[in-house]
Scaffold this active site. Sequence first.
Site, short mmCIF file in Angstrom:
data_model
loop_
_atom_site.label_atom_id
_atom_site.label_comp_id
_atom_site.label_asym_id
_atom_site.label_seq_id
_atom_site.Cartn_x
_atom_site.Cartn_y
_atom_site.Cartn_z
N TYR A 99 -7.52 6.33 -2.19
CA TYR A 99 -8.10 7.48 -2.89
C TYR A 99 -7.23 7.98 -4.03
O TYR A 99 -6.04 7.70 -4.09
CB TYR A 99 -8.38 8.63 -1.93
CG TYR A 99 -7.17 9.09 -1.13
CD1 TYR A 99 -7.04 8.76 0.22
CD2 TYR A 99 -6.18 9.87 -1.71
CE1 TYR A 99 -5.94 9.18 0.95
CE2 TYR A 99 -5.07 10.29 -0.98
CZ TYR A 99 -4.96 9.95 0.35
OH TYR A 99 -3.88 10.36 1.09
N HIS A 143 3.43 7.10 8.13
CA HIS A 143 2.83 7.03 6.79
C HIS A 143 1.55 7.84 6.63
O HIS A 143 1.13 8.12 5.52
CB HIS A 143 2.53 5.58 6.42
CG HIS A 143 1.25 5.07 7.01
ND1 HIS A 143 1.01 5.04 8.36
CD2 HIS A 143 0.12 4.60 6.44
CE1 HIS A 143 -0.19 4.55 8.59
NE2 HIS A 143 -0.76 4.27 7.44
N CYS A 162 0.90 -1.15 0.00
CA CYS A 162 0.00 0.00 0.00
C CYS A 162 0.94 1.20 0.00
O CYS A 162 1.92 1.22 0.74
CB CYS A 162 -0.86 -0.01 1.25
SG CYS A 162 -2.04 1.31 1.26
#
Lengths: 483, 466
Positions: free
Chosen positions: B229, B429, B123
């Site tokens: 997103y 993060h 991710c």
Amino acid sequence: MMEHEFKYAVIGGGIAGVTCVEQLSALCPDDKILLITASSVVKAITNISKVTSILEDFCVVEKPSVYISENCPNVTVKQTRVTNLQAQKHKIITDEDEYEYGKLCVCMGGTPNIISKNCSYVLGIRDTESVQEFQKRIANAQRIMIIGNGGIATELVYEVEDCEVIWAIKDKSISKSFIDAGAAEFLLPQLSQDKQSSTGSAPTKRRKYTIDGNKFRDIGHGTGTALGPDWSEGLLLKGLDKISHNVKIEYNVEVEAVMEKDEYRITLTDAEQDALSVWPVYVKLTNGTVYGCDFVVSATGVTPNTETLLKNNKFEVAEDGGLKVNDKMQTNILDVYAAGDICSAFWNPSPTWFQMRLWSQARQMGSYAAKSMVSHTRNQDILMDFCFEMFAHVTRFFNYKVVLLGRYNAQGLSTNYELLLRVTKGKEYVKVVLKGGQMQGAILIGETDLEETFENLILNKMDLSRYGEDLLDPNIDIEDYFD
Amino acid sequence: MVIRTYNEEQQYLEKISSCAWKIKKGFVPNMKVEGVFYANDALEKLMFDELKNSCHSQGFGGFLPGMKQIANVAALPGIIGKSVGLPDVHAGYGFAIGNMAAFDMGDPKAIVSPGGVGFDINCGVRLLRTNLSEKDVSPVKEQLAQSLFDHIPVGVGSKGVIPMTAKDLEEALEMGMDWSLREGYAWAEDKEHCEEYGRMLQADPAKVSMRAKKRGLPQLGTLGAGNHYVEIQVVDEIYNKFAANKMGIEHKGQVCVMIHSGSRGLGHQVATDALVAMEKAMKRDKIEVNDRQLACAHIRSQEGQDYLKGMAGAANYAWVNRTSMTFLTRQAFAKMFHSTPDDLDMHVIYDVSHNIAKVEEHFVEGKQRTLLLHRKGSTRAFPPHHPLIPVDYQLTGQPVLIGGTMGTCSYILTGTERGMQETFGSTCHGAGRALSRAKSRRNLDYTDVLGALSEMGILMLILIKF
């Protein structure tokens, strides 16, 4: 090949049929493909928004049949009705012509079950044509009765404005096939709220379409294509009176009789006749109550359209009337496949999947059937599309987003399962079904943002027993935790 | 597991600077090294509240507090340095999210753990710049958003821009961004500005299970829900003009696009498969851990190697995903502004991963060592002059992209030498992540619902009591 011979043929211009044709066209741009549809409009799925890997929010566009030919040059569309199928000869016979196919996929959908076939005041609402009819009639209505407890009835009850609605359902709670009694209880208050105006101008994650105003060429009853997810969008579903919502629900009832005005009057005494408020039609329910109304809507499910096919071919038919298909979408007859409402899934499904006659499944089946047909032609192996691993459907009820995953009502789990529940009135309803510590299904109502996380948990088959009820603790960022 | 009072627990915790706390050995059993977590006053309060709540409920399994998770990681075999909690650390599966842990590749007992990478493998965040300004974009905001929605995501089988087949997936798993480049979806310079140049060479599609591939195929090129997103952003404040200019950011009001996404279902399955395999092997290899979720394997074992190769495949998949979305974003903008992505200067500023395990060279007590770094919810932040960062960032240090959540800003930082020393070049993060999110406390009310449900005759009903 000549004009009457096609490598692949598809009958039915609804979601299953059109998806199948488009997929075929993409996979075999050089082969000739035929689409036969009785309706002058076809459903084209042109924009798909993936909510999670399996959940799709998509929009359906109704366009004239020529749209398909424009976008898929190797597809020929014939607007005609199929009168017979000679499967052994690989021949389709229509009103106007005959066609030969290599492989065929039947996507003829289902015909609405109408509670009283002969009464002109009873309207089935299942396809595009009946919606148009409904729209005409509601403009002059003060009170209507809606019979049925499925998705369309649920949506219709909410969408209708300025008209009194009597909603008669045979179950103890509304929308039984979709949600449980708890969720029903959660949604009910919306019926007494004013209907919010649609958010037409905000950017939408999926394209919105409305039904084209074109005239339909009427080929006969029951040949329209089924409604897609936005069927009520843009339609004026307003009656005569100036009230937002006025819904009365009758539970645990069925229709005993439907009588037109004079038919009913005769059954009454003189005094009763004088006192009677006059309506065009009266419905007597099994609990004894009689309601008068302007017309009745029958949204009571469909029967698969197999009549024509069964005339000359020995298809195996399931109990629900659909053609049985195996895990390659094949019927028992060589080179004939079936997808959508007309078929009944007869393979051994994954524990978290089951068939439900929804447009999302129609699309998945249409796509997979196409892949299956092509792989068989090419002698290739094919694996079942992953969408059949877990049931997933997203819809809107009463202005809430509703997400259904896996065995969301513990279907088929008999006993021996647990439920986790988290409810905030007016905001969200989260229900999780667990068995042996593993998540089997979930219902998510409202903007929960949990659909992807739960989809992953169901597919990962993770043991969640150590969390117990803390799993739904709103203070734990569960989407993050399993990231 | 010993149950202590909150006061007793505090004996093991020591504040070592204005924003750092030490977790001493003994906080949990078998700690091989100490733990450390970085927090300012507000975050510190949340960390301690979490610990306190857990003490009161007498430490049942379920969700462990972040501090305990950091300490449990410090008890893993082969760990070197410290178990580090970055500022946004919070509870996660196995490892906390925002936990960095390094293992000495030279130690045969050193382990690799899928929980230390996360389920959503690779991710990460990618930032594109444009030469547009807020005033160009504001008037057409909604159309632009719609245009993005129309282009992204793309489903398999639809007439989308990027058709993907099973064969494409195999190649994507192996080649990462090189596949995208070959197919024409990426610019050559995009690779330069991506960690690992968008491809981990040790990837092996054979180590990615069929089920993982099946989950991955429909999602290739798609965005995902939840905290993923694609966001159109505007530069609000520039703190270091030199560094910003090197990244092509010239002025306030400049429009950028941030893509936050990962490997989703495919990553989940790769992690799940590995956890299952490793749990089985732990008995054989006599590996003991404090928490079952910390299932792990010796790095050099079959299970360990298989996982690393599968993880690399999933990482490649995630880079292909972000690259596909980059391509589609460029198309959407080009269409909207009747221009080309080139003319709009839509270059990739950088692409960072925050759920990944990497083999890196670091200095430990003056000696150079090869380490396997687990960064879960943690971003690499290499300093200036580091050989692994692109030429144009050599003087500034690696760009570090910290994505915000809805309503909070995102930040671009650069790596520092100090970070290299203290946390093996790692940082947090997410911006705005705290334990109790902005989601307001929900008023739970289910008396009516209960009544309705009980009528359904359900055997067991477990409720949340809040």
